[in-house]
Each structure stands twice: as structure tokens, then as C-alpha cells.
Scaffold this motif. Sequence first.
Motif, PDB file in Angstrom:
ATOM      1  N   GLY A   1     -14.214   3.111   4.762  1.00  0.00           N
ATOM      2  CA  GLY A   1     -13.762   2.587   6.044  1.00  0.00           C
ATOM      3  C   GLY A   1     -14.099   3.453   7.217  1.00  0.00           C
TER       4      GLY A   1
ATOM      5  N   CYS B   1       1.519  -4.717   4.754  1.00  0.00           N
ATOM      6  CA  CYS B   1       0.646  -5.421   3.804  1.00  0.00           C
ATOM      7  C   CYS B   1       1.230  -5.353   2.395  1.00  0.00           C
ATOM      8  CB  CYS B   1      -0.755  -4.802   3.836  1.00  0.00           C
ATOM      9  SG  CYS B   1      -1.910  -5.552   2.668  1.00  0.00           S
TER      10      CYS B   1
ATOM     11  N   CYS C   1      -1.604  -3.360  -0.195  1.00  0.00           N
ATOM     12  CA  CYS C   1      -1.775  -1.889  -0.156  1.00  0.00           C
ATOM     13  C   CYS C   1      -0.488  -1.164   0.204  1.00  0.00           C
ATOM     14  CB  CYS C   1      -2.882  -1.510   0.822  1.00  0.00           C
ATOM     15  SG  CYS C   1      -2.477  -1.867   2.556  1.00  0.00           S
TER      16      CYS C   1
ATOM     17  N   GLN D   1      -5.452   1.117   2.092  1.00  0.00           N
ATOM     18  CA  GLN D   1      -6.499   1.331   1.101  1.00  0.00           C
ATOM     19  C   GLN D   1      -6.028   0.887  -0.279  1.00  0.00           C
ATOM     20  OE1 GLN D   1      -8.169   5.225   1.080  1.00  0.00           O
ATOM     21  NE2 GLN D   1      -8.719   5.188   3.243  1.00  0.00           N
TER      22      GLN D   1
ATOM     23  N   GLN E   1     -10.790   2.411  -1.412  1.00  0.00           N
ATOM     24  CA  GLN E   1     -11.558   1.529  -0.545  1.00  0.00           C
ATOM     25  C   GLN E   1     -10.606   0.817   0.396  1.00  0.00           C
ATOM     26  OE1 GLN E   1     -13.606  -0.909  -3.493  1.00  0.00           O
ATOM     27  NE2 GLN E   1     -15.536   0.124  -2.995  1.00  0.00           N
TER      28      GLN E   1
ATOM     29  N   CYS F   1      -8.446  -1.862   2.173  1.00  0.00           N
ATOM     30  CA  CYS F   1      -7.801  -3.058   1.643  1.00  0.00           C
ATOM     31  C   CYS F   1      -8.404  -4.302   2.291  1.00  0.00           C
ATOM     32  CB  CYS F   1      -6.300  -2.992   1.925  1.00  0.00           C
ATOM     33  SG  CYS F   1      -5.387  -4.480   1.466  1.00  0.00           S
ATOM     34  N   ASN F   2      -8.875  -5.233   1.470  1.00  0.00           N
ATOM     35  CA  ASN F   2      -9.472  -6.453   2.010  1.00  0.00           C
ATOM     36  C   ASN F   2      -8.441  -7.370   2.658  1.00  0.00           C
ATOM     37  OD1 ASN F   2     -12.106  -5.806   1.230  1.00  0.00           O
ATOM     38  ND2 ASN F   2     -11.776  -6.614  -0.835  1.00  0.00           N
ATOM     39  N   ALA F   3      -7.197  -7.278   2.216  1.00  0.00           N
ATOM     40  CA  ALA F   3      -6.161  -8.171   2.735  1.00  0.00           C
ATOM     41  C   ALA F   3      -5.816  -7.857   4.189  1.00  0.00           C
ATOM     42  CB  ALA F   3      -4.915  -8.097   1.859  1.00  0.00           C
TER      43      ALA F   3
ATOM     44  N   GLN G   1      -7.756  -5.431   6.045  1.00  0.00           N
ATOM     45  CA  GLN G   1      -8.917  -4.768   6.644  1.00  0.00           C
ATOM     46  C   GLN G   1      -8.672  -3.292   6.945  1.00  0.00           C
ATOM     47  OE1 GLN G   1      -8.147  -8.112   8.115  1.00  0.00           O
ATOM     48  NE2 GLN G   1      -9.363  -8.639   6.319  1.00  0.00           N
TER      49      GLN G   1
END
Length: 368
Positions: A91, A153, A156, A161, A177, A179-181, A183
Motif C-alpha cells: 500500500g 472494517c 481487517c 491490512q 497486504q 485490505c480490499n474491503a 482499501q
Amino acid sequence: MADHYEVLGVSREATPDEIKKAYRRLARELHPDVNPGEDASERFKLVTHAYDVLSDPEQRQRYDLGGDGGGFGGAGFGGFGDIFETFFGGGGGQRAGRPRSRRERGQDALVRVTLDLKDVVFGIHRDIEVDTAVLCETCEGSCCQPGTREATCDICHGSGQIQRTVRSLLGNVVTSQPCNACQGYGTTIPYPCATCQGQGRVRARRTVSLDIPAGVETGLRLQLPGSGEVGPAGGPNGDLYLEITVTPDDVFSRDADDLLATLEVSMPDAILGTATTITSLDGDVDLEVRPGIQSGDVLTIKGRGITPLRGGTRGDLRVAVQVVTPTRLDAKERALIEDFAKKTKAPGPQLSQFHQGMFAKLRDRFRG
């Protein structure tokens, strides 16, 4: 022990970015998941250790001074979280457990301003309209619908992350990485502001008041800190830059802080002298034309030029004289000129020694 700089293939003066790039290139080549050979595994350990030392300013300083720069101790490979953050992304420099901030600095903006030469003499105040991003008045930069707020979130748990375990010949390695949920923000916005669609800012036209100083010139850029676009989620404003263009004047031109102009004088006035009034960029000025003035002579009017950009004494107004020879004479006028020529017995045209000063005056007259 191998030299860390040699292991990474960089010089001792390498920048942190150069060290990072060298490590990423070698790590991709030697990682056990990509290259399972025993030699590659050993080299990967050396490369990883060298990067651990040289990427840490304190360890690198100790190493450069002759210390060992740290070892493999501790958890076995010291700083593996940072290593794989570099290797896999992470990120844009975001560290584990530290979510991204939604608030970011706004972009800078460039506005072109056209001025007349007269505006440059003393400076000028201008109000200009700028199409830019401004703070959303509905949510005041929170990005949330009024009465609501951000939520932690669920994926995470606020860290921004996601950690996962990668198995390799070196054992289990934990990587992080974004967190896609969420960003990488650590929070979500269940009810985004309807006005700004959850951005915390909207596009709008606003008026910017400018005090443009005297002495500016074409191509100059002035910086107005904090007058650019507001950042996402109400972040700090960027800067506003003004690019100046000065339109040519019909009469006056500029030479540094001086103004230049040409004064056309009739032959009788050049011979006999005269008094006249000229209009400068900031008012009328009385001017004496002495008898016998020549083309190329320069009359200087002190303090009627341009005020310097950083203050100080104004420049001068320099007026180059051009004696105008009549081209159409009636019979009576021609007779008078002929009678005058006979009485003065002026010599005919002839060459004389080169005078640099006369050509310098002519050059100055057309400069700018």
C-alpha cells in the motif's frame, strides 16, 4: 562476511531508493518459491540480510563505521515484515497495523493571468474565478451523510491490512497486504454523503483575491500557498500558482525596470527647442526639448519607470528622440529652406569617424 553493498550490487553512496530497487530485483530472482536451488536459497539469505542492514539508517551508519550492522538474530531473519512489505507492495509504504488516512493534501492549481504594462508599474489587485475542489458543506469533509459516521472494517478490524501466511523453504512467512474491503483505510463509510459521494469535497467556482506586486514580467510564476484545491476528506489545500503574461503596449516597452518610448520631434522644434507634455503610464510629464537636439539623443525622466518586484527605487522613463524630416513642401516652404541652406552654408554629406555612442543610443531606443 560478504560486503552488504557487493551482495546487493550497489555502491556505498547508493540512495535508499537504489538499495530498495536492487533488493526487489534480486529477491524476485532468488526467492525459494521461484528458484528452489540451494545456492539461490543461500544467496537469498545474504541479500535479505544485506537489505535489512542497509535499509535501516541506524544500522547502515553502524555498518559504514565498521560495525556488523546487526545480525540474523531475534526472530531469525530480523524485519521480515518490512522485507515482504517491500517485496509484495504494502500500500505505498503503509506499515502493518497502521491504516491509511483518508485525508490527503489537495493538488496544486495553475492560473494564467494577463496584465497590461500599466498594471506592472505599481502592481494591481484582481479577483479571479477559479474552478476547483472545495470543502463539501454538507459533510464538512467527513465523507459521511450527516448524522452518521465511519465504521470499523469488519475484515481487517481497523488495521487496514490483511495478513496471510506464505509457506516456503524458509518456513512460514507472514505477509501483509492492504485490505480490499476498506482499501487500507481501516474503516468503511456505510452511508456516504450524497452531496460529494463520500469524497469530502465538491467541484465549484470560487473567487480568489490576488494582490499582484509591481515589477512582474511575462513567464513569472507567483505561488500562493494554501490557495489550491482542498484535499480528499477535507485534507489541506494545495498551492495556487499564477503564471503572468504582460501584453505589449502600443507606446512603451520595457528594459528591466526602465520604460522606453520614442518622441517624434519636428525639424523646427529640433532646431529651436521646445517644451511639451507627454503622457506616461502614470500621468502627464513636462519635457524640455533643448535646441539642436539630434535623432538618437535620449531624454531621461527619473522615477517614471517600473517599481522593482522586490521593492526599491523605481526605474526611469527613457525617451529616444527622432527628428522628423518633412517630405512634402510647397513652393514657399521649399524657398525658405533653400534660403536657409544658402545662409548657413552647411557642408554636404560626408563620412566621419565611427561614433559608438550614437549607435548605442539607437540600440537602446529599440530595445525591449
